[in-house]
Scaffold this active site. Structure first.
Site, short mmCIF file in Angstrom:
data_model
loop_
_atom_site.label_atom_id
_atom_site.label_comp_id
_atom_site.label_asym_id
_atom_site.label_seq_id
_atom_site.Cartn_x
_atom_site.Cartn_y
_atom_site.Cartn_z
N ARG A 156 0.84 -1.19 0.00
CA ARG A 156 0.00 0.00 0.00
C ARG A 156 0.88 1.25 0.00
O ARG A 156 1.94 1.26 0.61
CB ARG A 156 -0.83 -0.04 1.28
CG ARG A 156 -1.84 1.10 1.47
CD ARG A 156 -3.03 0.93 0.60
NE ARG A 156 -4.15 1.74 1.06
CZ ARG A 156 -5.19 2.03 0.28
NH1 ARG A 156 -5.24 1.61 -0.97
NH2 ARG A 156 -6.21 2.74 0.75
N THR A 181 -9.43 0.60 -9.70
CA THR A 181 -8.57 -0.36 -9.03
C THR A 181 -8.65 -1.57 -9.90
O THR A 181 -9.56 -1.68 -10.71
CB THR A 181 -9.18 -0.65 -7.65
OG1 THR A 181 -9.13 0.53 -6.90
CG2 THR A 181 -8.48 -1.77 -6.92
N ASN A 226 -6.22 4.35 -6.92
CA ASN A 226 -7.45 4.85 -6.32
C ASN A 226 -8.46 5.15 -7.42
O ASN A 226 -8.95 4.23 -8.04
CB ASN A 226 -7.22 6.02 -5.37
CG ASN A 226 -8.47 6.27 -4.52
OD1 ASN A 226 -9.26 5.37 -4.36
ND2 ASN A 226 -8.64 7.46 -4.02
N ASP A 230 -8.04 8.22 0.60
CA ASP A 230 -8.57 7.12 1.43
C ASP A 230 -8.37 7.38 2.93
O ASP A 230 -8.92 6.66 3.76
CB ASP A 230 -7.92 5.78 1.05
CG ASP A 230 -8.61 5.13 -0.15
OD1 ASP A 230 -9.67 5.63 -0.56
OD2 ASP A 230 -8.10 4.12 -0.66
N SER A 253 -7.94 0.86 3.54
CA SER A 253 -8.39 0.39 2.23
C SER A 253 -9.61 -0.52 2.39
O SER A 253 -9.92 -0.98 3.48
CB SER A 253 -7.26 -0.41 1.58
OG SER A 253 -7.69 -1.03 0.40
O1 DON Z 1 -8.05 0.99 -1.30
C1 DON Z 1 -9.21 1.24 -1.54
O2 DON Z 1 -10.15 0.79 -0.90
C2 DON Z 1 -9.55 2.15 -2.72
N1 DON Z 1 -8.46 3.07 -2.99
C3 DON Z 1 -9.84 1.29 -3.90
C4 DON Z 1 -10.24 2.10 -5.10
C5 DON Z 1 -11.03 1.34 -6.08
O3 DON Z 1 -11.38 0.21 -5.89
C6 DON Z 1 -11.40 2.06 -7.30
N2 DON Z 1 -12.11 1.18 -8.17
N3 DON Z 1 -13.09 1.28 -8.71
#
Ligand code: DON
Length: 564
Positions: free
Chosen positions: A100, A370, A390, A412, A441
């Site tokens: 991360r 993501t 993100n 986040d 996350s």
């Molecule tokens: O870590 C996380 O929960 C978010 N940054 C994930 C972002 C994400 O899944 C975007 N996708 N559609």
């Protein structure tokens, strides 16, 4: 350096593209015991994984090659400028790698508050200040150092070829870039790199190719030190960003003990903190089983089923908001939150008929890209990997001269207590910004094992919808005996505490009108989610050993089963 970095395999793009003919579709016919499988969100990446596995690579080798390829072919989410999580089952043992992003050392709690203490929400989303120190390259390097069997450079080579020679620009990529253009214009250099995309024309990324060559030759040091690091720091200085040469040199991925739980006949192996994803899936599945009689006989996605699911979601998101954050910075009572006694108390307040009042559900003790891929190798090892910038194309900032996008993962964190982030989820002190801290996350790369053998490899994208999606896929397979295709095709439904009593469903597979009306009658607002979520990549191995793979038909991925 333990692994040789010599012998790059100089693959041409034409050769990679020719593999597409052999890599299946959204769903593949079942294979046999001992077969390998891949499900990835983009066909060229699936083709690269097939090639690596057939060349004798293991699941980690294939994962490294897929991750670098997606950084080229799926630039809205695949990345080297972001971070992620990898759940592994290798040689019979499980492991978890946290790569991360971290808050730069100069970040502080009130980074995104203006002089009046109000949140500047765009600042954590767009431009240089939104960027966390990237973890992807260090993560892939660490995974390869520990488990890789093929030379590192040979795994970066396909991505280099695709960046250098270009690939046919798919129409979806043009439209994704089009959709985001306005947000980035004026404040980032996005247009310069992604402004000229034309469907069907070759899209080459020469600067990115050179960056990948540095990484191929020097491993993680090719990114965190030297020319690429210098380019990142220069880019930060150009836009008032926070990342310094020290932040890059100090970045370290962390091997953590995966979060695991016994669930029915399975060992569930999933993401620990700083993701809330694994925590949520375990709470979900266990609370669901404590409510077995309430769920008994309910038709899939019937109003009562969706109401009970929303009641569970309310409680999970309340705990998430109240308690969860980077475990290296805050004490999270995770064990207590997962005990059967605690979960019994939580379900005791589930209202069987009407939505519980949102404000009364508190912690009992609180555009989006993501990407996930799932790999099973011929030896039964598995990698479940979710990584991210993100939101779509991250911060919109491309490292000038190095040709890759940087994340906006700083969003986040909670910019202020109770302030919803991009995904509408709220948090508190536990997820406040602090130097070098990891932001909470929802990513949930998950593996289910039966008698020590991999039975399911699954994960999704979608911010706060990630773990509710993974939960639904597991339950569709296990409780509704769906095959992988149907388990992914079924409508997905989501509730996350706030907005109050709001249930959303995947826009391309809506809930039937009668179900919507029945839920409205109980007091829910039922609307399509304003973007498509999930993009689930799934591999299953049944008790007889039959291997199946499926890629979410709502997107552009490809699943493939490789005969032994
Ligand atoms: O870590 C996380 O929960 C978010 N940054 C994930 C972002 C994400 O899944 C975007 N996708 N559609």
């Amino acid at each position: 350096m333990a692994k040789s970095m010599s012998q790059p395999v100089a693959k041409s793009v034409a050769w990679i593209a020719s593999l597409l003919l052999f890599v299946g579709g959204f769903y593949t016919s079942p294979g046999q015991a001992g077969d390998a499988a891949v499900a990835s969100p983009e066909p060229l990446a699936t083709a690269v994984a097939v090639e690596v596995l057939e060349r004798g690579g293991n699941a980690v080798d294939a994962a490294v090659a897929v991750a670098f390829t997606l950084a080229v072919t799926l630039p809205d989410a695949g990345n080297i400028g972001g971070g992620g999580f990898m759940t592994l089952s290798m040689n019979g043992a499980t492991a978890f790698l946290d790569y991360r992003e971290t808050a730069p050392a100069a970040a502080h709690r009130d980074l995104y508050l203006d002089a009046n203490g109000d949140v500047m929400s765009e600042a954590s989303l767009t431009g240089h200040r939104a960027v966390g120190t990237p973890g992807t390259v260090a993560g892939l390097w660490a995974a390869h150092q520990r488990y890789g069997s093929l030379p590192w450079a040979s795994l970066v080579a396909p991505a280099i070829a695709l960046a250098r020679d270009g690939f046919d620009t798919p129409a979806w990529l043009v439209s994704y870039a089009e959709d985001i253009r306005e947000r980035f214009s004026g404040t980032t250099n996005f247009e310069r790199y992604f402004g000229e995309l034309r469907a069907g024309e070759l899209f080459a990324q020469p600067e990115l190719a050179r960056t990948l060559e540095h990484i191929a030759s020097h491993g993680q040091d090719g990114f965190y030190r030297g020319a690429v690091a210098d380019a990142i720091v220069a880019e930060m200085e150009r836009g008032d960003g926070l990342i310094t040469a020290e932040d890059l040199a100090d970045y370290k991925p962390v091997w953590r003990r995966p979060l695991s739980a016994a669930w029915r006949d399975y060992e569930l192996v999933t993401a620990p903190l700083p993701s809330s994803g694994g925590f949520a899936i375990i709470q979900f599945l266990k609370m669901r089983d404590l409510l077995t009689s309430a769920f008994a006989g309910l038709a899939h996605n019937s109003p009562q089923y969706l109401h009970l699911k929303a009641e569970l979601e309310k409680r999970i998101f309340a705990d998430r908001a109240r308690y969860l954050g980077d475990p290296d910075f805050v004490d999270v009572p995770l064990r207590s939150l997962l005990t059967e006694n605690y979960l019994r108390e939580r379900i005791a307040t589930v209202n069987p008929i009407e939505p519980s009042i949102t404000e009364s559900v508190r912690g009992g003790l609180e555009p989006r890209h993501t990407t996930h891929f799932s790999i099973l190798d011929f030896d039964g090892n598995a990698v479940s990997n979710t990584y991210t910038l993100n939101t779509d194309f991250g911060s919109g900032v491309v490292v000038t001269g190095a040709g890759f996008l940087l994340n906006n993962e700083m969003d986040d964190f909670s910019a202020a207590p109770g302030q919803p982030n991009y995904y509408g989820v709220v948090g508190d002190e536990a997820n406040a910004i602090a130097p070098n801290k990891r932001m909470l996350s929802s990513m949930a790369p998950t593996i289910l094992r039966r008698d020590g053998k991999v039975a399911m490899v699954v994960g999704a994208m979608g911010g706060s919808t990630i773990f509710t999606t993974v939960y639904q896929v597991i339950v569709n397979l296990e409780d509704y005996a769906m095959d992988p295709r149907d388990a992914l095709a079924a409508t997905r439904v989501h509730h996350q505490l706030y907005p109050v009593n709001t249930i959303t469903y995947s826009p391309t597979t809506p809930l039937p009108e009668a179900t919507v009306a029945a839920l409205q009658e109980r007091g829910y607002v039922v609307i399509p989610h304003d973007w498509e979520f999930g993009n689930v990549q799934l591999i299953t191995v049944d008790a007889e050993g039959t291997v199946r793979a499926a890629s979410d038909h709502r997107f552009q991925g490809r699943a493939s089963v490789l005969a032994r």
